[in-house]
Every structure is written in C-alpha cells, then in structure tokens.
Scaffold this motif. Structure first.
Motif, PDB file in Angstrom:
ATOM      1  N   THR A  15     -21.907 -26.296 -21.965  1.00  0.00           N
ATOM      2  CA  THR A  15     -20.859 -25.617 -21.199  1.00  0.00           C
ATOM      3  C   THR A  15     -19.525 -26.314 -21.365  1.00  0.00           C
ATOM      4  OG1 THR A  15     -22.484 -24.911 -19.561  1.00  0.00           O
ATOM      5  CG2 THR A  15     -20.178 -24.860 -18.902  1.00  0.00           C
ATOM      6  N   SER A  16     -19.529 -27.642 -21.328  1.00  0.00           N
ATOM      7  CA  SER A  16     -18.295 -28.408 -21.513  1.00  0.00           C
ATOM      8  C   SER A  16     -17.700 -28.180 -22.893  1.00  0.00           C
ATOM      9  CB  SER A  16     -18.584 -29.896 -21.304  1.00  0.00           C
ATOM     10  OG  SER A  16     -17.427 -30.671 -21.530  1.00  0.00           O
ATOM     11  N   ALA A  17     -18.573 -28.166 -23.916  1.00  0.00           N
ATOM     12  CA  ALA A  17     -18.085 -27.926 -25.282  1.00  0.00           C
ATOM     13  C   ALA A  17     -17.483 -26.536 -25.411  1.00  0.00           C
ATOM     14  CB  ALA A  17     -19.233 -28.109 -26.267  1.00  0.00           C
ATOM     15  N   THR A  18     -18.110 -25.568 -24.735  1.00  0.00           N
ATOM     16  CA  THR A  18     -17.585 -24.198 -24.782  1.00  0.00           C
ATOM     17  C   THR A  18     -16.213 -24.116 -24.143  1.00  0.00           C
ATOM     18  OG1 THR A  18     -19.826 -23.304 -24.703  1.00  0.00           O
ATOM     19  CG2 THR A  18     -18.032 -21.812 -24.121  1.00  0.00           C
ATOM     20  N   ARG A  19     -16.086 -24.825 -23.007  1.00  0.00           N
ATOM     21  CA  ARG A  19     -14.779 -24.812 -22.325  1.00  0.00           C
ATOM     22  C   ARG A  19     -13.699 -25.432 -23.201  1.00  0.00           C
ATOM     23  NH1 ARG A  19     -16.743 -26.777 -16.266  1.00  0.00           N
ATOM     24  NH2 ARG A  19     -17.711 -24.780 -15.648  1.00  0.00           N
ATOM     25  N   TRP A  20     -14.027 -26.541 -23.846  1.00  0.00           N
ATOM     26  CA  TRP A  20     -13.054 -27.179 -24.728  1.00  0.00           C
ATOM     27  C   TRP A  20     -12.709 -26.281 -25.911  1.00  0.00           C
ATOM     28  CZ3 TRP A  20      -9.904 -30.887 -23.627  1.00  0.00           C
ATOM     29  CH2 TRP A  20     -10.247 -31.858 -22.673  1.00  0.00           C
ATOM     30  N   ALA A  21     -13.705 -25.569 -26.423  1.00  0.00           N
ATOM     31  CA  ALA A  21     -13.454 -24.656 -27.544  1.00  0.00           C
ATOM     32  C   ALA A  21     -12.558 -23.518 -27.116  1.00  0.00           C
ATOM     33  CB  ALA A  21     -14.784 -24.111 -28.075  1.00  0.00           C
ATOM     34  N   ASP A  22     -12.806 -22.978 -25.903  1.00  0.00           N
ATOM     35  CA  ASP A  22     -11.966 -21.902 -25.386  1.00  0.00           C
ATOM     36  C   ASP A  22     -10.533 -22.386 -25.180  1.00  0.00           C
ATOM     37  OD1 ASP A  22     -14.096 -20.194 -25.391  1.00  0.00           O
ATOM     38  OD2 ASP A  22     -14.593 -20.492 -23.270  1.00  0.00           O
ATOM     39  N   LEU A  23     -10.409 -23.621 -24.679  1.00  0.00           N
ATOM     40  CA  LEU A  23      -9.077 -24.192 -24.467  1.00  0.00           C
ATOM     41  C   LEU A  23      -8.351 -24.375 -25.788  1.00  0.00           C
ATOM     42  CD1 LEU A  23      -7.048 -25.431 -22.459  1.00  0.00           C
ATOM     43  CD2 LEU A  23      -8.171 -27.636 -22.800  1.00  0.00           C
ATOM     44  N   ALA A  24      -9.064 -24.817 -26.807  1.00  0.00           N
ATOM     45  CA  ALA A  24      -8.447 -25.046 -28.122  1.00  0.00           C
ATOM     46  C   ALA A  24      -7.977 -23.741 -28.752  1.00  0.00           C
ATOM     47  CB  ALA A  24      -9.430 -25.753 -29.046  1.00  0.00           C
ATOM     48  N   ARG A  25      -8.673 -22.632 -28.428  1.00  0.00           N
ATOM     49  CA  ARG A  25      -8.294 -21.342 -29.006  1.00  0.00           C
ATOM     50  C   ARG A  25      -7.107 -20.716 -28.284  1.00  0.00           C
ATOM     51  NH1 ARG A  25     -14.001 -20.677 -29.891  1.00  0.00           N
ATOM     52  NH2 ARG A  25     -14.265 -19.785 -27.805  1.00  0.00           N
ATOM     53  N   GLY A  30      -1.405 -25.469 -28.331  1.00  0.00           N
ATOM     54  CA  GLY A  30      -0.758 -26.146 -29.456  1.00  0.00           C
ATOM     55  C   GLY A  30       0.724 -26.411 -29.236  1.00  0.00           C
ATOM     56  N   PRO A  31       1.520 -25.374 -28.880  1.00  0.00           N
ATOM     57  CA  PRO A  31       2.951 -25.607 -28.641  1.00  0.00           C
ATOM     58  C   PRO A  31       3.216 -26.606 -27.524  1.00  0.00           C
ATOM     59  CG  PRO A  31       2.527 -23.270 -28.924  1.00  0.00           C
ATOM     60  CD  PRO A  31       1.193 -23.941 -28.868  1.00  0.00           C
ATOM     61  N   LEU A  32       2.462 -26.530 -26.434  1.00  0.00           N
ATOM     62  CA  LEU A  32       2.667 -27.469 -25.331  1.00  0.00           C
ATOM     63  C   LEU A  32       2.341 -28.894 -25.759  1.00  0.00           C
ATOM     64  CD1 LEU A  32       1.290 -25.505 -22.235  1.00  0.00           C
ATOM     65  CD2 LEU A  32       3.667 -26.009 -22.815  1.00  0.00           C
ATOM     66  N   ILE A 270       6.736 -21.008 -33.866  1.00  0.00           N
ATOM     67  CA  ILE A 270       6.287 -22.322 -33.417  1.00  0.00           C
ATOM     68  C   ILE A 270       5.575 -22.202 -32.070  1.00  0.00           C
ATOM     69  CG2 ILE A 270       7.102 -24.580 -32.629  1.00  0.00           C
ATOM     70  CD1 ILE A 270       9.237 -24.471 -34.749  1.00  0.00           C
ATOM     71  N   GLY A 271       5.991 -21.223 -31.270  1.00  0.00           N
ATOM     72  CA  GLY A 271       5.372 -21.007 -29.974  1.00  0.00           C
ATOM     73  C   GLY A 271       4.011 -20.350 -30.030  1.00  0.00           C
TER      74      GLY A 271
END
Length: 333
Positions: A15-25, A30-32, A270-271
């Motif tokens: 579940t944690s890995a999925t959350r991190w993957a969703d966040l990365a997508r 990236g811009p922030l 870039i955004g």
C-alpha cells in the motif's frame, strides 16, 4: 498456513509503495520539487537570494508572464497553442494608455477588455469552426497584432499617470515582504482557474476535448464551443495582464514583451502540462513560472551571463518535454 501477522506488513508495504507511485505520477510533484531544489541551491550559492527584497522582486517580475501563462495553460490543455498572447497583451497596454489619456481610465479598461476578447473570439472561431491549426492561426494573429500595435501606437511609448491604470502596481507590506496588488491578482486568477478546471463541468469538458477529442464528441460535449470559450478566456486574461504590466512599469511600449509567448510556453511546459493536451494543472504552471523567475534571478546574482541563462532555460524546457513524452508512453503501455 500463513498468519495474519505475516501478511499485514507485506500488505502495508504494498500500500505504501502504491501511494508513493501515485504521488510520483502526479504532474504537480515534479515542478514543486524542482522549485524547492532551485530555491535551496541559490540560497546556498548566494548570500542575498533569500532576502525579503529579492524574494519580493522575484514575485513582482513573475506577475505579467504568470498571468499570461494561465491563458496559455487553458489553451494548451485543449491540445492547442497561443503564439499571439504576448502581442495581444501589448496591444492591450497601448489601448489602456491611449484611450485612458483621452477618455478616462474606466473607458480604457472596457475598450481593452472588449478588444482583446474579440481577438480571442477570432482565434477560437478559426480553430473551432474553420478547423485551422492553432499554431498557424495564432502565428498569423501574432504577426497582425504586432503590426497593428505599432501602427496604433505610432511606434511611440506612452507614459501612464498614476491612478487606476497603475493600481496593480500598488505595494503592500507583510512581515517584511513587500508585494504588489498585481501579485495578489495573479494568485487570484490562478485560484479561479484551478477551481474552474478541477471542480466544474466546464473544466472537465476542456480536459476531455484536449485529451480525448473523439470520446468527448461521442459523449455529447460541444467541442467547438469549448474551444471558442477557451480562447475568449485567454483574451480576457491577456487584458488583465496588460493592466498588470502598466502597474509594473507605467509606460505602454509597443516593443515590450516580445518573447512573452515563448516565456509562457516555457512556464507551462516546465509546470508539467502536456503539449499534447488533456494533462496538466494551472498550479503546475504557477510553479513553472516561479522556477523560471528563480532561475534567472539566481543566475544573475551568481554572475552568470544572460546568454547562459537562456541556454539553461532552453535545456530545462527540452527536459520537461522529454519527461512528458516518457510519461505518456508509460501510460499508453
């Protein structure tokens, strides 16, 4: 037999890995992250970057391009592009200055809004109803608007007296940081645009037209109307940017902001907004605008020549587009 205690950590890890993957997508991450890295880097390289006066300067320098970048974002989300946005805004500054001097500022504001919205209507009609490519349409309008502005201004610069036409340059102080009403107006426009795009049916239709035009048509979305309204909104936003420009520098110069169209596209890309439409956020554009402003300000304070600054910005744009391409291919596969 596997116990509950043995499977729970595995499930939690998944579940944690999925959350991190969703966040990365998330295209905003990236811009922030890039903005934070740039701020930290320049604060370490120079002693003056984090001073309130310099941070205030960065915000003030971002206002005009930042507002125009909102207009560019909504157009690009429809898989279009607006190469005329800078020239249209400059025409707005000349209208504000000349009409304001002869008929008063209120009449000038109305005249500028009406004119720029009509230009947006022309752009939208040619794209939506005549089915011309947005690149060609807005390139032609850019050329026409630049010439029309020069003719209307007589190639002269028009100073603007203090008053309502320069109100967006009014300075406000808070906690040692000085900002202008133009900065607040820019943030308000981003907030309104975010709400419309993310919380309303109109915003969902705009994303659908840019990301899946055939599906949008089959679902009953009137794509032509969406496109026309998008370019109309771009014209209205350009009028606000013209007003903000006079607050920044109280002179209407027909030769100003010649690279505004490219700078807005840079901020949008870039955004994290896709040049292919249907993916992105105005909040990402705000981050992109600030990234460019921070990059130029920080490199200037570090003593880097302006030409090298342009090279760095160009490399950043290419990298952003390349990342978007990779992201789209992963989604498709």
């Amino acid at each position: 037999m596997t116990s509950t205690s043995d499977t729970t950590p595995t499930r939690r890890g998944a579940t944690s890995a999925t959350r991190w993957a969703d966040l990365a997508r998330n295209p905003l991450v990236g811009p922030l992250a890039a903005l934070v890295v740039a701020v930290v880097a320049f604060s370490l390289i120079t002693d003056t970057f984090l001073r309130p006066a310099n941070l205030s300067l960065i915000l003030q320098q971002s206002v005009v391009i930042g507002i125009l970048a909102v207009a560019q974002t909504v157009v690009i989300l429809t898989a279009g592009i607006d190469l005329s946005i800078g020239a249209v805004a400059v025409l707005g500054t000349i209208i504000l200055a000349k009409v304001g001097g002869s008929h008063g500022p209120e009449v000038a504001i109305v005249a500028a809004v009406v004119t720029l919205v009509l230009v947006g209507l022309v752009n939208g009609a040619l794209v939506a109803w005549v089915h011309l490519p947005p690149f060609i349409v807005t390139l032609g309008v850019f050329t026409a608007m630049y010439a029309a502005t020069q003719l209307y201004a007589g190639s002269q610069v028009y100073p603007v007296d203090k008053g309502i036409l320069t109100w967006l340059g009014t300075k406000l102080s808070a906690g040692g940081l000085t900002i202008t009403t133009g900065v607040l107006a820019m943030l308000a426009i981003y907030l309104v645009a975010w709400y419309v795009l993310s919380q309303t049916a109109a915003g969902r239709h705009l994303y659908a037209v840019g990301g899946a035009p055939e599906a949008a048509r089959l679902s009953g979305i009137r794509s032509g109307r969406v496109l026309v309204l998008t370019y109309l909104a771009a014209g209205l936003i350009a009028a606000v940017a013209a007003w903000a420009a006079l607050g920044r520098i109280p002179n209407a110069d027909p030769n100003a902001y010649q690279n505004a169209n490219l700078e807005t596209i840079t901020a949008v890309v870039i955004g994290g907004t896709s040049l292919f439409g249907g993916r992105g956020s105005v909040l990402g554009t705000l981050a992109g605008t600030l990234i460019v402003a921070v990059l130029r300000n920080g490199l200037t304070q570090a003593g880097v020549d302006n030409l090298y600054q342009n090279i760095a910005t160009g490399v950043l744009v290419i990298a952003a587009v390349a990342l978007d391409q990779v992201s789209r291919r992963r989604v498709q596969t």
